[in-house]
Scaffold this motif. Structure first.
Motif, PDB file in Angstrom:
ATOM      1  N   VAL B  97      -6.278 -10.641  -5.093  1.00 13.28           N
ATOM      2  CA  VAL B  97      -5.366 -10.674  -3.938  1.00 13.28           C
ATOM      3  C   VAL B  97      -6.142 -11.109  -2.697  1.00 13.28           C
ATOM      4  N   ARG B  98      -7.315 -10.477  -2.534  1.00 15.25           N
ATOM      5  CA  ARG B  98      -8.153 -10.825  -1.382  1.00 15.25           C
ATOM      6  C   ARG B  98      -8.490 -12.324  -1.376  1.00 15.25           C
ATOM      7  N   ASN B  99      -8.734 -12.880  -2.561  1.00 14.15           N
ATOM      8  CA  ASN B  99      -9.095 -14.301  -2.632  1.00 14.15           C
ATOM      9  C   ASN B  99      -7.944 -15.219  -2.209  1.00 14.15           C
ATOM     10  N   HIS B 100      -6.726 -14.679  -2.261  1.00 15.50           N
ATOM     11  CA  HIS B 100      -5.578 -15.515  -1.928  1.00 15.50           C
ATOM     12  C   HIS B 100      -4.827 -15.047  -0.692  1.00 15.50           C
ATOM     13  N   GLY B 101      -5.298 -14.040  -0.049  1.00 16.32           N
ATOM     14  CA  GLY B 101      -4.622 -13.553   1.142  1.00 16.32           C
ATOM     15  C   GLY B 101      -5.177 -12.179   1.507  1.00 16.32           C
ATOM     16  N   THR B 102      -4.324 -11.302   1.956  1.00 11.55           N
ATOM     17  CA  THR B 102      -4.799  -9.962   2.282  1.00 11.55           C
ATOM     18  C   THR B 102      -3.977  -8.933   1.511  1.00 11.55           C
ATOM     19  N   ILE B 103      -4.562  -7.788   1.324  1.00 12.69           N
ATOM     20  CA  ILE B 103      -3.896  -6.726   0.584  1.00 12.69           C
ATOM     21  C   ILE B 103      -2.930  -5.995   1.517  1.00 12.69           C
ATOM     22  N   SER B 104      -1.694  -5.929   1.102  1.00  6.93           N
ATOM     23  CA  SER B 104      -0.706  -5.266   1.948  1.00  6.93           C
ATOM     24  C   SER B 104      -0.901  -3.753   1.867  1.00  6.93           C
ATOM     25  N   PRO B 105      -0.576  -3.019   2.937  1.00  4.74           N
ATOM     26  CA  PRO B 105      -0.737  -1.555   2.938  1.00  4.74           C
ATOM     27  C   PRO B 105       0.081  -0.899   1.826  1.00  4.74           C
ATOM     28  N   GLN B 106       1.264  -1.466   1.536  1.00  7.40           N
ATOM     29  CA  GLN B 106       2.098  -0.891   0.485  1.00  7.40           C
ATOM     30  C   GLN B 106       1.376  -0.968  -0.873  1.00  7.40           C
TER      31      GLN B 106
END
Lengths: 765, 765
Positions: B97-106
């Motif tokens: 996920v980090r490699n493609h964006g950011t991790i959502s809080p949910q």
């Protein structure tokens, strides 16, 4: 002594003669024996000093009697022994006195003392006379003979079942003089003979019998297995040659290829016009075949596949039919498409032209002499960028699209590979059935020989058949029970395989792997025991145990190494557990624990674990309970152990390694339970009461022998107490004694033709 | 999936990728796995309905990902796996996920739920990353390698002892290219080669080394045994040919003949100018040789002896050197003088003239191909009234006087026969020493191979040497311990034999019979295990396990069938008891009972039977106590059992038969105790501390393996409790693991020359 003046003047001295003879003819006259006898002489008040001196001189080690003295003593004693009904040395001594005069009252008073001395010297009073009489001794051991309580033909029918017709046909063909065994020393001659035999079998339609009718076959896989099993009463090189050609090579084309391959190849494979190989194993990858390094690289421009051996240790090895006769091979290789590795595929590669010349790019090395199966031409194959057309790709599971892309109904390399292997599981049915036939041949030879071969016997009686000896029975009878047990399990496995559904494949594969291991290990052990039980005769090649043992020895290795297979079985069993544990909610866990506790209460009943009643010990329910308890307990403890190790952070590879020995036991316990269940099922379905009765005995022998083998475990668990394991051992010996009496009829029920059994020592004289 | 719009718009979905990949690449996607994953997706509140539909579509068995999809998923996951230190699928998912964006809080909140699902599906979280990384996994199993804590030369010295010089000499000779192995297929060529080899050895003075100096020898029996043992690293046909000529034939002349025979024959026997046979066994009398039916009838008029075979089944059988090379034979036959049978004598009978033509009255049949030892020409011999001069009678124990009368220093036929056999007990020392060498060769091959051969390994790590697997260790390490144990016992037996006194003969004979049986059975089992442990390679004749196994297989039969010998051992042990019981007065019996009771008190101490301390389990005193307890207990119970049966009136022959299995155990328990004692003695006498340490480990392994084998018995007796036998099993596995690390140096200490070991798989690469 006999001519001495003392004896003439006092015939009562004759009473000592049997005693003296016996101590002199016995192994050694020890100082304490001399002292005992001297004490006896001294105590006899009716003897004069001279007589005492004379008698003492007769037991003086410094002046032993001459051999002629002993011979004449014996003659004298024999006469007396025949005249008395008494059996002790003293009885015979008294008769001797009577023969030379009358018994003095003083002597008569000493009878008790003399008898005591006899006992003190360690003689068995009620047997002494046997040494001087012949033909009067009738021990139980010498009287035991072969009995028959069932109809051999009826039992043969039960064994053959639905395959009786094809079995009979195969036996008839093999009985032909063309199939006479030949010496295995010269590889060239032997291999040519085996090829010729295989061709004769192909001409009978045996080779193609499992193939589709459209390809010259009869679509009869059941018959194929029955043929393999029956052929295995003959030369096992022929069986393996047959299996390589029609099973491995043919079935790989059949199951991994598609219609175009079937049409093109199967007919010629079935007639042996197209001999071929199954080239999977490599030097560096045998058990771990998923790691094969041979490459099959697809070239879309030419629509060809290039097969290549990247290094010496990636050569195909032990390939049957390769060294001499194979024209083509199904080669297992990593499929490379557009530089990507799509895992293992199978591709047909020509090896030789019609004249048998090796084709360009192919290098074949003969594996040379082996421990056995020297009628099969195993070889190593090396490919140097050998180009074959795309249509040679066996494309049931691995395809190349018109666009040159890889495609498969199974996405995962792993799953695809194991699915491909799964289609070939038939090999793990054919091999144990072949191993079972080899065991039957070995037992038929050893048991028929043991029934006739006499060696040793009681003093004064004829020699005894060696099969009457308890150790001999204990060595052979349990193996006889095992082959009967395994026969029915392998029938069951075959039935399951022939009627398989997709979702049963995992179970059937585990069953095949486990039964293959159990049966082939049992074959190795059986044939080793048969060899030793036939002594020097068993070592002579003419008696065939040599070939049976050495040819079948590799059965524990090929079609999957047994130790590796047993771990696969265990892992398959654990998979069930993985789910059971993983998906268990609280309710499920409670149920599970309750179930385990129930087991403890019902099965570890303190009365049951000590119950030594014969009825109980022979009860199939006791056997089933014990086998099932063991299976469940070992499986549970293995699962818990693995989980504990992994939970503690151990690498799972290490955890499995630490538990490896335990896992193999999981496999055994599972298979043994299946074997017992199927044997019991068979007995219940047997209508013929006499056959049923003998099968029941064999089944009890099988079950109790396994429990006895595992008694350490049962005692450790507290499932059995010592008093019960001892009773089991005793009963086991008794069952061996009982089964021995029907052992010859039981091996006759295998109905192995004499021309195939062939061992001179197995011929009834 | 990777190119889907959903993933692009919500990179958090990448968290599922490792999970999806893993279930697809795993064996089978089961319905319950699908249900679990669908439940997970449903529970994720941060997902939109579309996203849920999309994710569910990725685990639909009806539309699996393509192989290319899976490959690209894997590439993507690999990158992420290399970027994170986390090991679980969820850790890798988060990195993706980090490699493609950011991790959502949910998503972050769901980490626990995702991890639970991972566990529920049965994945081992701390290992998931290994599937996507290479070279990072370091399991204990793969790291285990060969160590060496002792000096190989020092251990070799301990093994060779006083015979080092002759052993070295024999090895040097055998290293000569003349002794290169040849193919065993052609009997004619092979037998001729073996004869030539034997001649080369004779030329070195090896054949006559045990004979008197006056007859060309060196009076060195110790050297003779050392030669036999060392030759046994080479072709075993040569060993047996050597043993038949210089041992059986030569020693029968030496020990059963007198000076005139020594002078006339021994020199030529020692040089192999006079090849001969030892003709004892007959078709109908093998184990029971006392029953031979060949006759040797003395004629006083001509002072000759007529040797005759009364019927076909009285032919001499399996006679080495008979089929081709023997010119004379020591023939065992019933001596008839003046119509009286004086029991078995030995007489020299010429078989062939100097040119090798069979003499008149002699018929010899070739035994043909055998399971092994095909370099030895065994044959059957029939005598038709063959007349030899009286001086051919080997007359140390059986003489004819000038008056034509029979005479002997031993009056009893029985005792005379067994005395004669007793002089030949050397054969029962040479054979086990040869079998031991064969076992050493087999273990050297299998262990060196197992140390190098790699197969399977942890996911993402190199393959592992098969000797690192626990089952492989359990199969081979105990046998390695056994050969060390037996080496020292056989040294002890040889020493006892060389320094024998008349009164020790019974004990030495029992010792030889028992060690011969134990060692040769152990050889059979060892070599079978070595064959299987080397897989297909073990089946190839070039790797020599084939020949080692098949050539030595008959060792369990010849020089006395092992089962028969073990009963002799038992009877010899019971003889001691016979006296003990018989001569016991009241006082003696009380003492005996007290002694038994004492045993019960000290050895069945409830703390000791449950003691699982490693120090205790490794203590040689514990091992000795256990072995001695077993020996005494089995012997006592066998004696009581026999006595009970006989007291109840059972025929003694039946009583012995009923107890036969028990008696064989008496033999085993005795021999095992001796082997353990001698091993412990050796360790105490070993000055080199490093050698002492490794020998200690081997000794503990030997002892605990035997206790484990017999644990059923120990548990039955209450001598050990389950908790202790389990601890022993665990320790046994640990010892196998420890010894495995020194296994290669331990087989190197046998110092078998490479040219003799010869197996390509044993060559260090």
């Amino acid at each position: 002594m006999l001519t001495s003046t003392q004896l003439k003047s006092n015939p009562s001295l004759f009473v000592f003669l049997p005693l003296f003879y016996t101590v002199w003819s016995d192994a050694v006259l020890t100082p304490s024996e001399i002292a005992t006898i001297e004490g006896l002489i001294e105590s006899q008040q009716w003897l004069s000093a001279d007589e005492k001196t004379f008698l003492r001189s007769q037991v003086n080690p410094a002046s032993p009697p001459s051999p002629d003295d002993l011979l004449s003593w014996k003659e004298e004693i024999k006469k007396a022994a025949d005249q008395t009904t008494g059996k002790s040395l003293v009885d015979i001594g008294f008769q001797l006195v009577r023969n030379h005069g009358t018994i003095s009252p003083q002597l008569l008073k000493e009878q008790g003392v003399l008898t005591n001395i006899e006992a003190t010297l360690g003689f068995i009073s009620h047997e002494a006379a046997y040494n001087f009489q012949s033909g009067k001794r009738e021990s139980v051991t010498q009287q035991l003979t072969t009995q028959q309580t069932f109809d051999i033909g009826a039992l043969e029918k039960i064994l053959d079942g639905e395959n009786a017709a094809i079995i009979k046909k195969v036996k008839t063909i093999l009985d032909d003089p063309e199939f006479r065994y030949i010496d295995s020393g010269n590889l060239e001659i032997y291999r040519a003979k085996v090829l010729q035999w295989a061709q004769l079998l192909a001409a009978q339609g045996f080779g193609s019998i499992a193939y589709p009718k459209s390809c010259g076959g009869q679509d009869d896989m059941a018959a194929y297995f029955a043929i393999m099993e029956t052929l295995s009463y003959h030369d096992l090189s022929l069986v393996v040659k047959f299996g390589v050609q029609f099973g491995l090579w043919g079935m790989s084309v059949y199951f991994l290829g598609t219609e175009k391959h079937h049409k093109k190849y199967l007919k010629d494979i079935g007639t042996l016009d197209l001999p071929g190989c199954f080239a999977m194993t490599e030097i560096h990858h045998g058990s771990n075949v998923k790691g094969v390094e041979t490459t099959a690289t697809y070239n879309h421009t030419t629509k060809t596949i290039t097969v290549n051996t990247p290094h010496k240790n990636a050569r195909k090895e032990f390939i049957g039919n390769a060294a001499l006769h194979g024209h083509m091979a199904t080669v297992f290789a990593k499929l490379i498409v557009e530089g990507k590795d799509y895992g293992v595929c199978a591709v047909i590669v020509p090896l030789r032209d019609k004249k048998g010349n090796t084709l360009s790019g192919i290098t074949i090395e003969d594996c040379g002499r082996k421990m056995g199966l020297n009628g099969v031409d195993n070889g190593k194959i090396e490919f140097k960028n050998v180009v074959v057309p795309l249509e040679n790709l066996l494309d049931r599971y691995t395809q190349i699209t018109a666009e040159g892309k890889f495609s498969s109904p199974i996405a995962s390399d792993n799953r695809r590979f194991f699915t491909m292997l799964g289609t070939l599981v038939g090999g793990r049915i054919g091999i144990p059935r072949a191993g079972l036939s080899a065991s039957k041949s070995g037992l038929a030879i050893a048991i028929k020989y043991g029934d006739q071969r006499k060696q040793f016997g009681p003093e004064g009686a004829p020699e005894v058949p060696i099969l009457n000896y308890r150790t001999h029975q204990r060595r052979l009878m349990p193996y006889l029970a095992n082959v009967y047990a395994l026969h029915f399990s392998l029938q069951y496995l075959t039935h399951r395989f022939l009627n398989r559904k997709e979702e049963e494949m995992q179970e059937i594969e585990a069953l095949a792997a486990g039964l293959k291991s159990f049966t082939t290990w049992n074959a190795t052990a059986t044939l080793q025991e048969c060899r030793e039980c036939c002594g020097g005769k068993g070592y002579m090649s003419e008696n065939r145990i040599d070939a049976l043992k050495n040819d079948s020895d590799i059965f524990t290795t090929f079609e999957g190494d047994n130790t590796v297979l047993m771990q696969l079985v265990a892992k398959s069993r654990l998979t069930e557990f993985k789910h059971e544990f993983a998906h268990m909610n609280l309710f499920g866990i409670l149920n599970y624990v309750a179930d385990q506790a129930k087991t403890k209460i019902t099965e570890l009943n303190p009365i049951v674990i000590r119950n030594t009643d014969e009825d109980h010990l022979l009860d199939p329910q006791f056997h089933l309970d014990a086998f099932r308890y063991r299976e469940r307990n070992i499986l549970t403890s293995a699962a818990k152990r693995l989980k504990r190790h992994i939970d503690e952070g151990m690498d799972s590879f290490d955890a499995f390694n630490v538990s490896q020995h335990h896992l193999v036991q999981v496999g055994f316990a599972y298979i043994e339970r299946i074997v017992l269940e199927k044997f019991i099922d068979q007995i219940q379905n047997t209508a013929d009461k006499n056959c049923q009765a003998i099968l029941k005995k064999l089944c009890a022998l099988f079950a109790l022998n396994q429990i006895d083998k595992n008694k350490g475990w049962y005692l450790e668990q507290g499932y059995l107490e010592g008093v019960k394991t001892k009773a089991i051992r005793k009963l086991l010996n008794q069952l061996c004694w009982d089964v021995r009496q029907e052992a010859v009829p039981l091996v006759n029920a295998f109905a192995i033709p004499d021309s195939l059994l062939a061992a001179p020592i197995a011929t009834v004289k």
